[in-house]
Design a protein around this motif. Structure first.
Motif, PDB file in Angstrom:
ATOM      1  N   ARG A 226     -56.208 -37.189  -1.212  1.00 27.47           N
ATOM      2  CA  ARG A 226     -55.536 -35.977  -0.751  1.00 27.47           C
ATOM      3  C   ARG A 226     -54.889 -36.198   0.609  1.00 27.47           C
ATOM      4  N   ASN A 227     -55.520 -37.037   1.436  1.00 24.73           N
ATOM      5  CA  ASN A 227     -54.949 -37.348   2.744  1.00 24.73           C
ATOM      6  C   ASN A 227     -53.631 -38.087   2.601  1.00 24.73           C
ATOM      7  N   GLU A 228     -53.572 -39.032   1.660  1.00 24.91           N
ATOM      8  CA  GLU A 228     -52.325 -39.776   1.433  1.00 24.91           C
ATOM      9  C   GLU A 228     -51.236 -38.851   0.901  1.00 24.91           C
ATOM     10  N   ILE A 229     -51.606 -37.947   0.014  1.00 22.80           N
ATOM     11  CA  ILE A 229     -50.627 -37.001  -0.520  1.00 22.80           C
ATOM     12  C   ILE A 229     -50.122 -36.078   0.586  1.00 22.80           C
ATOM     13  N   ARG A 230     -51.036 -35.614   1.445  1.00 20.77           N
ATOM     14  CA  ARG A 230     -50.635 -34.742   2.551  1.00 20.77           C
ATOM     15  C   ARG A 230     -49.646 -35.455   3.466  1.00 20.77           C
ATOM     16  N   ARG A 231     -49.922 -36.711   3.789  1.00 22.51           N
ATOM     17  CA  ARG A 231     -49.009 -37.475   4.651  1.00 22.51           C
ATOM     18  C   ARG A 231     -47.677 -37.743   3.961  1.00 22.51           C
ATOM     19  N   ALA A 232     -47.721 -37.965   2.639  1.00 25.96           N
ATOM     20  CA  ALA A 232     -46.481 -38.187   1.893  1.00 25.96           C
ATOM     21  C   ALA A 232     -45.606 -36.933   1.915  1.00 25.96           C
ATOM     22  N   LYS A 233     -46.218 -35.773   1.733  1.00 17.44           N
ATOM     23  CA  LYS A 233     -45.473 -34.511   1.797  1.00 17.44           C
ATOM     24  C   LYS A 233     -44.838 -34.325   3.171  1.00 17.44           C
ATOM     25  N   LYS A 234     -45.564 -34.722   4.193  1.00 19.76           N
ATOM     26  CA  LYS A 234     -45.070 -34.587   5.566  1.00 19.76           C
ATOM     27  C   LYS A 234     -43.833 -35.452   5.786  1.00 19.76           C
ATOM     28  N   LEU A 235     -43.765 -36.609   5.114  1.00 18.84           N
ATOM     29  CA  LEU A 235     -42.607 -37.494   5.253  1.00 18.84           C
ATOM     30  C   LEU A 235     -41.339 -36.884   4.645  1.00 18.84           C
ATOM     31  N   VAL A 236     -41.494 -36.253   3.480  1.00 19.22           N
ATOM     32  CA  VAL A 236     -40.311 -35.778   2.762  1.00 19.22           C
ATOM     33  C   VAL A 236     -39.916 -34.346   3.130  1.00 19.22           C
ATOM     34  N   LYS A 237     -40.847 -33.582   3.679  1.00 18.70           N
ATOM     35  CA  LYS A 237     -40.590 -32.176   3.977  1.00 18.70           C
ATOM     36  C   LYS A 237     -39.368 -31.934   4.866  1.00 18.70           C
ATOM     37  N   PRO A 238     -39.175 -32.684   5.964  1.00 22.99           N
ATOM     38  CA  PRO A 238     -37.989 -32.425   6.809  1.00 22.99           C
ATOM     39  C   PRO A 238     -36.673 -32.599   6.065  1.00 22.99           C
ATOM     40  N   LEU A 239     -36.601 -33.549   5.132  1.00 20.18           N
ATOM     41  CA  LEU A 239     -35.370 -33.776   4.378  1.00 20.18           C
ATOM     42  C   LEU A 239     -35.088 -32.608   3.434  1.00 20.18           C
ATOM     43  N   ILE A 240     -36.148 -32.090   2.811  1.00 16.46           N
ATOM     44  CA  ILE A 240     -35.983 -30.946   1.915  1.00 16.46           C
ATOM     45  C   ILE A 240     -35.555 -29.712   2.704  1.00 16.46           C
TER      46      ILE A 240
ATOM     47  N   GLY B 261     -25.276 -39.343 -15.750  1.00 16.76           N
ATOM     48  CA  GLY B 261     -24.679 -40.236 -14.764  1.00 16.76           C
ATOM     49  C   GLY B 261     -25.105 -41.674 -14.987  1.00 16.76           C
ATOM     50  N   GLY B 262     -26.301 -41.850 -15.561  1.00 21.04           N
ATOM     51  CA  GLY B 262     -26.758 -43.177 -15.950  1.00 21.04           C
ATOM     52  C   GLY B 262     -27.196 -44.087 -14.825  1.00 21.04           C
ATOM     53  N   VAL B 263     -27.095 -43.636 -13.567  1.00 27.95           N
ATOM     54  CA  VAL B 263     -27.424 -44.514 -12.439  1.00 27.95           C
ATOM     55  C   VAL B 263     -28.570 -43.902 -11.638  1.00 27.95           C
ATOM     56  N   MET B 264     -29.651 -44.661 -11.472  1.00 29.52           N
ATOM     57  CA  MET B 264     -30.768 -44.209 -10.662  1.00 29.52           C
ATOM     58  C   MET B 264     -31.015 -45.209  -9.545  1.00 29.52           C
ATOM     59  N   ALA B 265     -31.085 -44.703  -8.330  1.00 32.37           N
ATOM     60  CA  ALA B 265     -31.403 -45.539  -7.173  1.00 32.37           C
ATOM     61  C   ALA B 265     -32.655 -44.962  -6.513  1.00 32.37           C
ATOM     62  N   PHE B 266     -33.194 -45.699  -5.553  1.00 29.65           N
ATOM     63  CA  PHE B 266     -34.412 -45.248  -4.884  1.00 29.65           C
ATOM     64  C   PHE B 266     -34.265 -45.339  -3.373  1.00 29.65           C
ATOM     65  N   ARG B 267     -34.966 -44.446  -2.722  1.00 34.33           N
ATOM     66  CA  ARG B 267     -35.087 -44.486  -1.267  1.00 34.33           C
ATOM     67  C   ARG B 267     -36.563 -44.302  -0.939  1.00 34.33           C
ATOM     68  N   ILE B 268     -37.117 -45.231  -0.171  1.00 33.57           N
ATOM     69  CA  ILE B 268     -38.532 -45.176   0.175  1.00 33.57           C
ATOM     70  C   ILE B 268     -38.689 -44.656   1.599  1.00 33.57           C
ATOM     71  N   LEU B 269     -39.531 -43.641   1.752  1.00 34.62           N
ATOM     72  CA  LEU B 269     -39.892 -43.144   3.077  1.00 34.62           C
ATOM     73  C   LEU B 269     -41.263 -43.725   3.415  1.00 34.62           C
ATOM     74  N   SER B 270     -41.389 -44.309   4.601  1.00 28.82           N
ATOM     75  CA  SER B 270     -42.631 -45.005   4.913  1.00 28.82           C
ATOM     76  C   SER B 270     -43.094 -44.757   6.340  1.00 28.82           C
ATOM     77  N   GLU B 271     -44.406 -44.750   6.524  1.00 29.52           N
ATOM     78  CA  GLU B 271     -45.013 -44.694   7.855  1.00 29.52           C
ATOM     79  C   GLU B 271     -45.221 -46.099   8.411  1.00 29.52           C
ATOM     80  N   GLU B 272     -44.954 -47.102   7.601  1.00 30.06           N
ATOM     81  CA  GLU B 272     -45.321 -48.481   7.923  1.00 30.06           C
ATOM     82  C   GLU B 272     -44.543 -49.042   9.118  1.00 30.06           C
ATOM     83  N   GLN B 273     -45.090 -50.120   9.669  1.00 28.27           N
ATOM     84  CA  GLN B 273     -44.403 -50.863  10.715  1.00 28.27           C
ATOM     85  C   GLN B 273     -43.146 -51.503  10.132  1.00 28.27           C
TER      86      GLN B 273
END
Length: 301
Positions: A200-214, A275-287
């Motif tokens: 749950r801690n990892e999920i909470r931190r993940a939500k925190k990463l994406v929330k500003p963009l949303i 559209g047939g095209v899927m790309a990815f963007r990773i949001l990370s806390e990592e160094q």
């Protein structure tokens, strides 16, 4: 993301279509409260007779926004002709005709709907694998037992054509329709991903990463996902995946992430992502070193 078929007066929906109404009000005589399991942004399909009046079908849809309880006068003051009639008296007549008592209730449940899309020709339930009677009095859920049902309706509607009469400089029904199809596809793909064992801690931190963009409107959340989001640019769908890990399980989380991205890709191919095209963007806390590793790993997905 839920969808319902809502029995709709053919005259009213035709008025909305001809007037190019984007945001509308639907009134309900039923004393029951709002729908269960139906949230803001979910799809309400207009179930009505087409111009031939042979049988009922889906003639368009809108996005559910909110509910309120209003009197006839309050409805007209707030929505005017967005109620679906040219005058308050014509609206009153329609309510009296629909009411079993032949009178106008003191207040009615009102559904505020946004971003209406109208089809050039009806889509009939049987074509989409649904059994809905022409005599449906109120509404029924479309995708409760079949998550693909809504997508089948949208794909059939695309073959009929989207009515562009309601379009304007700032409102393009075909653009809204395309985005709705992508939303539905991503929701289905997400539902087929393997369940993650994040804390749950990892999920909470993940939500925190994406929330500003949303919140900034740069992307929107994928329905059914706790953390992932997406954006569409020039028909390319970019899935935004936040990455979090503890120091002692970082390598495992990286492997899990890569597996998830592969499954996203496979799901997009299976479902025929628009559209047939899927790309990815990773949001990370990592160094920076770890982030560089993740970025390099994306090249192999």
């Amino acid at each position: 993301m839920s969808s319902i078929a809502y029995t709709t007066d053919q005259e009213m929906i035709e008025y909305h279509r001809l007037c190019g109404n984007r945001d509308v009000n639907f009134w309900r005589l039923s004393a029951r409260a709002g729908f269960t399991d139906f949230k803001r942004g979910d799809l309400l399909f207009f179930y009505a007779y087409g111009q031939t009046k042979r049988k009922k079908g889906f003639v368009g849809y809108a996005h559910f926004d909110s509910t309120s309880r209003l009197s006839l006068n309050e409805m007209w003051k707030r929505y005017g002709t967005a109620n679906g009639y040219s005058s308050k008296e014509r609206l009153r007549e329609a309510i009296e005709l629909a009411s079993r008592s032949g009178t106008v209730p003191e207040t009615m449940n009102c559904l505020h709907l946004k971003d209406c899309v109208y089809f050039s020709a009806p889509v009939y339930p049987k074509e989409a694998g649904l059994a809905i009677n022409d005599r449906l009095e109120s509404f029924t859920y479309i995708d409760r037992n079949d998550p693909m049902a809504t997508l089948r309706i949208l794909r059939l509607a695309e073959t009929r054509g989207i009515d562009l009469w309601a379009g304007s400089q700032n409102y393009e029904p075909d653009t809204i329709f395309a985005l709705d199809e992508i939303r539905q596809q991503l929701m289905i793909i997400t539902s087929q991903l393997a369940e993650e064992d994040r804390t749950r801690n990892e999920i909470r931190r993940a939500k925190k990463l994406v929330k500003p963009l949303i919140e900034a409107g740069e992307c929107e959340a994928i329905r059914g996902s706790e953390t992932d989001a997406f954006l569409v640019d020039n028909d390319k769908v970019t899935v935004i995946v936040p990455f979090t890990a503890q120091a002692n399980d970082r390598q495992k989380r990286i492997r899990d992430l890569l597996g998830k991205l592969v499954m996203y890709k496979a799901g997009a191919e299976d479902i025929g992502l628009r559209g047939g095209v899927m790309a990815f963007r990773i949001l990370s806390e990592e160094q920076e070193e770890a982030k560089a590793f993740l970025d390099n790993a994306l090249k192999h997905v």
